[in-house]
Design a protein around this motif. Structure first.
Motif, mmCIF file in Angstrom:
data_model
loop_
_atom_site.group_PDB
_atom_site.id
_atom_site.type_symbol
_atom_site.label_atom_id
_atom_site.label_comp_id
_atom_site.label_asym_id
_atom_site.label_seq_id
_atom_site.Cartn_x
_atom_site.Cartn_y
_atom_site.Cartn_z
ATOM 1 N N LEU A 616 -57.489 35.037 38.697
ATOM 2 C CA LEU A 616 -57.466 36.304 39.422
ATOM 3 C C LEU A 616 -58.562 36.372 40.441
ATOM 4 O O LEU A 616 -59.738 36.328 39.645
ATOM 5 C CB LEU A 616 -57.210 37.464 38.572
ATOM 6 C CG LEU A 616 -57.070 38.757 39.256
ATOM 7 C CD1 LEU A 616 -55.614 38.845 39.701
ATOM 8 C CD2 LEU A 616 -57.462 39.788 38.101
ATOM 9 N N TRP A 617 -58.588 36.621 41.417
ATOM 10 C CA TRP A 617 -59.778 37.173 42.409
ATOM 11 C C TRP A 617 -59.592 38.522 42.802
ATOM 12 O O TRP A 617 -58.363 39.151 43.299
ATOM 13 C CB TRP A 617 -59.855 35.944 43.533
ATOM 14 C CG TRP A 617 -60.163 34.706 43.046
ATOM 15 C CD1 TRP A 617 -61.529 33.903 43.112
ATOM 16 C CD2 TRP A 617 -59.053 33.798 42.754
ATOM 17 N NE1 TRP A 617 -61.100 32.845 42.616
ATOM 18 C CE2 TRP A 617 -59.841 32.703 42.648
ATOM 19 C CE3 TRP A 617 -57.818 33.597 42.779
ATOM 20 C CZ2 TRP A 617 -59.306 31.407 42.270
ATOM 21 C CZ3 TRP A 617 -57.216 32.467 42.399
ATOM 22 C CH2 TRP A 617 -57.788 31.201 42.236
ATOM 23 N N ALA A 618 -60.630 39.395 43.151
ATOM 24 C CA ALA A 618 -60.648 40.652 43.507
ATOM 25 C C ALA A 618 -61.320 40.654 44.784
ATOM 26 O O ALA A 618 -62.798 40.055 44.669
ATOM 27 C CB ALA A 618 -60.965 41.773 42.530
ATOM 28 N N GLU A 619 -61.263 41.260 45.874
ATOM 29 C CA GLU A 619 -61.915 41.492 47.296
ATOM 30 C C GLU A 619 -61.873 42.727 47.532
ATOM 31 O O GLU A 619 -60.930 43.521 47.602
ATOM 32 C CB GLU A 619 -61.352 40.287 48.259
ATOM 33 C CG GLU A 619 -61.443 39.028 47.876
ATOM 34 C CD GLU A 619 -60.819 38.011 48.807
ATOM 35 O OE1 GLU A 619 -60.249 38.417 49.757
ATOM 36 O OE2 GLU A 619 -61.090 36.888 48.708
ATOM 37 N N ASP A 627 -66.401 42.675 42.117
ATOM 38 C CA ASP A 627 -66.690 42.526 40.763
ATOM 39 C C ASP A 627 -66.276 43.917 40.018
ATOM 40 O O ASP A 627 -66.743 45.041 39.694
ATOM 41 C CB ASP A 627 -68.058 42.208 40.197
ATOM 42 C CG ASP A 627 -68.269 41.752 38.903
ATOM 43 O OD1 ASP A 627 -67.333 41.471 38.452
ATOM 44 O OD2 ASP A 627 -69.532 41.458 38.482
ATOM 45 N N LEU A 628 -65.226 43.914 39.390
ATOM 46 C CA LEU A 628 -64.507 45.118 38.701
ATOM 47 C C LEU A 628 -64.887 45.384 37.203
ATOM 48 O O LEU A 628 -65.144 44.169 36.496
ATOM 49 C CB LEU A 628 -62.941 45.022 38.725
ATOM 50 C CG LEU A 628 -62.391 44.949 40.330
ATOM 51 C CD1 LEU A 628 -60.792 44.403 40.069
ATOM 52 C CD2 LEU A 628 -62.532 46.218 40.938
ATOM 53 N N PRO A 654 -68.440 36.616 39.658
ATOM 54 C CA PRO A 654 -68.396 37.985 40.047
ATOM 55 C C PRO A 654 -66.928 38.005 40.863
ATOM 56 O O PRO A 654 -67.081 37.279 42.145
ATOM 57 C CB PRO A 654 -69.535 38.215 40.897
ATOM 58 C CG PRO A 654 -70.732 37.212 40.326
ATOM 59 C CD PRO A 654 -69.968 36.074 39.600
ATOM 60 N N GLY A 655 -66.056 38.748 40.608
ATOM 61 C CA GLY A 655 -64.848 38.886 41.382
ATOM 62 C C GLY A 655 -63.702 37.748 41.032
ATOM 63 O O GLY A 655 -62.579 37.586 41.694
ATOM 64 N N HIS A 656 -64.041 36.926 39.928
ATOM 65 C CA HIS A 656 -63.160 36.131 39.531
ATOM 66 C C HIS A 656 -62.863 35.920 38.080
ATOM 67 O O HIS A 656 -63.937 35.984 37.269
ATOM 68 C CB HIS A 656 -63.752 34.473 40.203
ATOM 69 C CG HIS A 656 -62.793 33.524 39.434
ATOM 70 N ND1 HIS A 656 -63.245 32.167 39.278
ATOM 71 C CD2 HIS A 656 -61.564 33.256 39.344
ATOM 72 C CE1 HIS A 656 -62.371 31.398 38.893
ATOM 73 N NE2 HIS A 656 -61.070 32.077 38.931
ATOM 74 N N TRP A 657 -61.729 36.028 37.620
ATOM 75 C CA TRP A 657 -61.476 35.820 36.257
ATOM 76 C C TRP A 657 -60.431 34.772 35.890
ATOM 77 O O TRP A 657 -59.415 34.372 36.901
ATOM 78 C CB TRP A 657 -60.426 37.264 35.700
ATOM 79 C CG TRP A 657 -61.664 38.453 35.987
ATOM 80 C CD1 TRP A 657 -61.979 39.131 34.978
ATOM 81 C CD2 TRP A 657 -62.097 39.230 37.005
ATOM 82 N NE1 TRP A 657 -63.183 40.277 35.359
ATOM 83 C CE2 TRP A 657 -62.823 40.223 36.615
ATOM 84 C CE3 TRP A 657 -61.456 39.363 38.228
ATOM 85 C CZ2 TRP A 657 -63.239 41.234 37.320
ATOM 86 C CZ3 TRP A 657 -61.995 40.089 39.198
ATOM 87 C CH2 TRP A 657 -62.935 41.132 38.690
ATOM 88 N N SER A 658 -60.252 34.272 34.764
ATOM 89 C CA SER A 658 -59.486 33.381 34.344
ATOM 90 C C SER A 658 -58.941 33.049 33.179
ATOM 91 O O SER A 658 -59.576 33.983 32.339
ATOM 92 C CB SER A 658 -59.993 31.836 34.889
ATOM 93 O OG SER A 658 -61.248 31.552 33.815
ATOM 94 N N ALA A 659 -57.822 32.692 32.876
ATOM 95 C CA ALA A 659 -57.024 32.551 31.298
ATOM 96 C C ALA A 659 -56.257 31.225 31.412
ATOM 97 O O ALA A 659 -55.768 30.907 32.069
ATOM 98 C CB ALA A 659 -56.357 33.691 31.226
ATOM 99 N N ASP A 660 -56.530 30.650 30.106
ATOM 100 C CA ASP A 660 -55.862 29.289 29.835
ATOM 101 C C ASP A 660 -54.597 29.872 29.042
ATOM 102 O O ASP A 660 -54.761 30.707 28.022
ATOM 103 C CB ASP A 660 -56.600 28.304 29.440
ATOM 104 C CG ASP A 660 -57.628 27.897 30.410
ATOM 105 O OD1 ASP A 660 -57.249 27.802 31.660
ATOM 106 O OD2 ASP A 660 -58.854 27.380 30.021
ATOM 107 N N ARG A 677 -59.528 48.859 37.342
ATOM 108 C CA ARG A 677 -60.183 49.755 36.995
ATOM 109 C C ARG A 677 -61.570 49.581 37.808
ATOM 110 O O ARG A 677 -62.119 48.689 37.714
ATOM 111 C CB ARG A 677 -60.439 49.975 35.507
ATOM 112 C CG ARG A 677 -61.494 51.271 35.222
ATOM 113 C CD ARG A 677 -61.471 51.599 33.883
ATOM 114 N NE ARG A 677 -61.947 50.370 33.168
ATOM 115 C CZ ARG A 677 -63.485 50.344 32.876
ATOM 116 N NH1 ARG A 677 -64.343 51.215 33.480
ATOM 117 N NH2 ARG A 677 -63.807 49.582 32.061
ATOM 118 N N THR A 678 -61.867 50.529 38.744
ATOM 119 C CA THR A 678 -63.075 50.541 39.518
ATOM 120 C C THR A 678 -64.153 51.596 39.156
ATOM 121 O O THR A 678 -65.398 51.428 39.728
ATOM 122 C CB THR A 678 -62.875 51.080 41.074
ATOM 123 O OG1 THR A 678 -62.148 52.069 40.975
ATOM 124 C CG2 THR A 678 -61.590 49.875 41.825
#
Length: 693
Positions: A616-619, A627-628, A654-660, A677-678
């Motif tokens: 997941l990326w947030a921009e 970076d949330l 920053p701004g990037h999340w991952s899950a396996d 959530r901001t």
């Protein structure tokens, strides 16, 4: 006097309503396609390692998978360490198998921990350059000094120059084909008219010059983006080995055949048209020569008819061949049903050229040639209508190939450009209908021709009378040493119609005579108010057509909606999971607080039942990483009453999340809920349905 239509205006309008409705429907369908319609640019669908992945040990290679066939070289995939040094071997590996399009490059052994950057560039099967970059980390993420160029493949000054050449090529093709078609189908006598000859020749020159420019710029356009590489002979040789280069060379060869066609059209055919017009205007023959004269005229008409048939067949073959150079190398040559799409694309291009190019020829004739007949204008109206019928069939089919879903019409750049094109064509149809009403008001061509003949006869009589006066005045001047001012003025006025010994004075008088002739022709031309109204409406049509071609050129260089949705996963109802291709979705969000707007981009791979990897990326609205404080994800299968299944991704960068190991137990249409959530109090949830197979 202006002639009126033979039927009442209301009856004529009623008869035109079905045609107008068909024209509007045709253009509505046609607007969902570009002049060079097609399937898509190639898109990167997967990579190993994945974008943003953190791997425990250094991989032996990097692989890239694409949605369509691409052309890549040894330098197309570059892998750089945190200091910007290349760590790949520079050797491209072709790993394509069946419908899977995959390329890779090997990495040096013993790579240390850190963040590595992968930059790639390729040419898709539709001849457009594509490029991109992503990062992965070994051990743990680290700072990187790699700076990628902001300019994308096919962009910058070279891309602008190449785009201008593409636009010029479309205009040249339209004028060349449409102008010749106007002469052969609507107004044969136009082959002997200088303004139309200049128009068609300029179309040929423009198409030839733009094709040469595209061939020279092809290497820097798909490569470095530097003008200096246009003179690289090795690069030019490589271009000639590609499908796009072969198409451009074929177009140049066909333009040589087109030059021969134009020479015959404006040479032998034009002379026969002039001869036929002269015979039609001659006085009737004497009784003894009547049979012979009739037989000779009939033979002449037969010869002209045979030549016109040959020009029509040969011109159609050459025009179809030139149109095929676009169809065989660009969008129509790849994607869904290319065997059907390519001939459909050829017909589409020919119909557009016949319509808009004929419109340009009609505009030139109305402004430059006073003697164009009303019947020629009516013939063009019928030809334009048939062209629109062809656009109906091709447009409906191509709209399905390009968009794939209704959501792509408003959710992609390609679809929004099509809406702009729709608005332009709507304006064009309205002006065209106005032009039809002006056509019915044109005066009869025989009456107009009589005005021209009277004007010419008057000019000839005045010239002869004035020339006799000049001769008499010249004789008197030779016998008399002194002339009165009035006599000198008469001689000076008479000199305007004779040829003096001084070459400069002769040139000046010639310009004056030409100006008088042009003014006289303009008066004759403007004597018909119907013609003046038709000129204005056709000029407006031509202006809209120029804008229409500009939008079409941009469309041919824009990623179609079908591929854009494949990349983002934004289908009409749900994104479809395809084996070996991750599901990708992009969703906007707004929490309502300060800096609460942005987009989240989720990738689920491989997008099937069982274990999946999630990124997941947030921009923010400027495209920068956001970076949330907190991100939550859940999966729900409403049809089976399963879920929500929560997923708490780990923050990678920053701004990037991952899950396996994201487990999806059953196939079906899953709803993905993303909670963003901001701040401590500002949050929102956005959702999207995806199909899991």
């Amino acid at each position: 006097m202006t002639a009126t239509a033979s039927t009442p205006a209301r009856a004529r309008a009623t008869a035109l309503l079905p045609r107008l409705a068909l024209v509007l429907a045709a253009l509505l369908a046609t607007l969902f396609t570009a002049a060079g319609p097609a399937a898509a640019h190639a898109a990167l669908t997967a990579s190993d390692p994945k974008d943003g992945a953190v791997v425990a040990t250094a991989p032996a290679q990097v692989t890239l998978s694409f949605s369509e066939q691409v052309a890549m070289g040894d330098d197309s995939i570059r892998v750089m360490d945190p200091q910007g040094k290349r760590v790949d071997t520079g050797e491209l590996r072709d790993m394509c198998s069946g419908s899977t399009i995959r390329y890779g490059t090997a990495l040096h052994s013993g790579l240390p921990n850190g963040t590595y950057t992968v930059a790639w560039q390729a040419v898709s099967a539709d001849s457009h350059p594509v490029s991109g970059a992503f990062t992965f980390s070994i051990g743990a993420p680290s700072a990187t000094q790699v700076t990628l160029p902001a300019q994308k493949a096919g962009g910058g000054p070279v891309g602008i120059a190449y785009g201008i050449a593409r636009y010029a090529a479309y205009i040249g093709f339209t004028i060349l084909i449409g102008g010749a078609a106007f002469i052969l189908l609507c107004w044969h006598r136009g082959s002997a008219e200088r303004p139309l000859q200049k128009l068609v020749l300029r179309g040929w020159v423009l198409l030839t010059a733009s094709t040469l420019a595209m061939l020279v710029l092809r290497n820097p356009y798909t490569g470095s983006g530097k003008f200096a590489d246009a003179f690289d002979l090795d690069g030019l040789k490589a271009v000639l080995d590609t499908k796009a280069g072969a198409s451009l060379v074929s177009r140049l060869l066909l333009l040589g055949a087109a030059a021969l066609f134009v020479a015959v059209l404006f040479g032998a055919y034009a002379r026969r048209q002039q001869g036929g017009a002269a015979q039609d205007g001659n006085v009737e023959p004497f009784d003894g020569d009547e049979a012979g004269g009739t037989e000779t005229a009939a033979d002449g008409r037969k010869d002209t008819s045979d030549l016109a048939f040959g020009l029509g067949v040969g011109g159609a073959v050459v025009a179809g061949g030139i149109a095929a150079t676009w169809a065989l190398s660009e969008h129509a040559s790849t994607g869904v049903q290319p065997g059907i799409a390519m001939p459909v694309d050829i017909l589409h291009l020919l119909a557009v050229a016949t319509w808009l190019g004929g419109l340009a020829a009609l505009l030139v004739a109305l402004y430059k040639i006073p003697g164009i007949e009303r019947e020629a204008v009516r013939r063009f109206s019928k030809v334009a209508f048939i062209s629109v019928l062809v656009l109906v069939v091709t447009g409906v089919y191509q709209s399905w190939r390009q968009l794939g879903s209704w959501s792509a019409l408003t959710g992609t750049s390609y679809g929004r450009l099509l809406l702009i094109k729709l608005a332009l064509v709507g304006v064009l149809v309205g002006i065209a209908y106005l032009s039809r009403s002006w056509t019915a008001r044109l005066v009869d061509s025989r009456a107009e021709a009589a005005l021209v003949d009277v004007s010419r006869e008057t000019q000839t009589d005045v010239s002869r009378e004035t020339q006799r006066d000049v001769s008499r005045e010249t004789s008197e001047r030779e016998t008399s040493e002194r002339e009165t001012p009035a006599q000198e003025a008469e001689v000076e006025e008479a000199a305007l119609v004779t040829v003096p010994a001084d070459p400069r004075r002769a040139a000046q008088l010639a310009r004056q005579r030409a100006a008088r002739d042009n003014a006289r022709s303009k008066r004759v031309r403007d004597a018909d108010p119907g013609r003046a109204g038709l000129r204005r409406s056709v000029l407006a049509e031509a202006a809209v057509a120029v804008a229409l071609l500009a939008v079409t050129t941009v469309l041919t260089n824009t990623e179609p909606g079908r591929t854009a949705e494949l990349e983002t996963g934004q289908g009409s109802t749900a994104a479809t999971a395809v084996p070996n291709r991750p599901v990708k979705i992009t969703l906007p969000f707004d929490t309502g607080g300060p800096q609460g707007k942005g987009t989240v981009r989720l990738e689920l791979a491989p997008g099937r039942v069982g274990a999946n990897g999630l990124h997941l990326w947030a921009e923010n609205p400027d495209g920068q990483p956001l970076d949330l404080p907190e991100v939550k994800i859940s999966f729900t299968l409403p049809a089976k009453e399963i879920g929500p299944l929560p997923v708490l991704p780990d923050r990678a960068t920053p701004g990037h999340w991952s899950a396996d190991g994201v487990q999806l137990p059953l196939a079906g249409e899953w709803r993905i809920d993303i909670t963003v959530r901001t701040s401590d109090i500002d949050q929102t949830t956005v959702q999207k349905n995806v199909k899991i197979g």
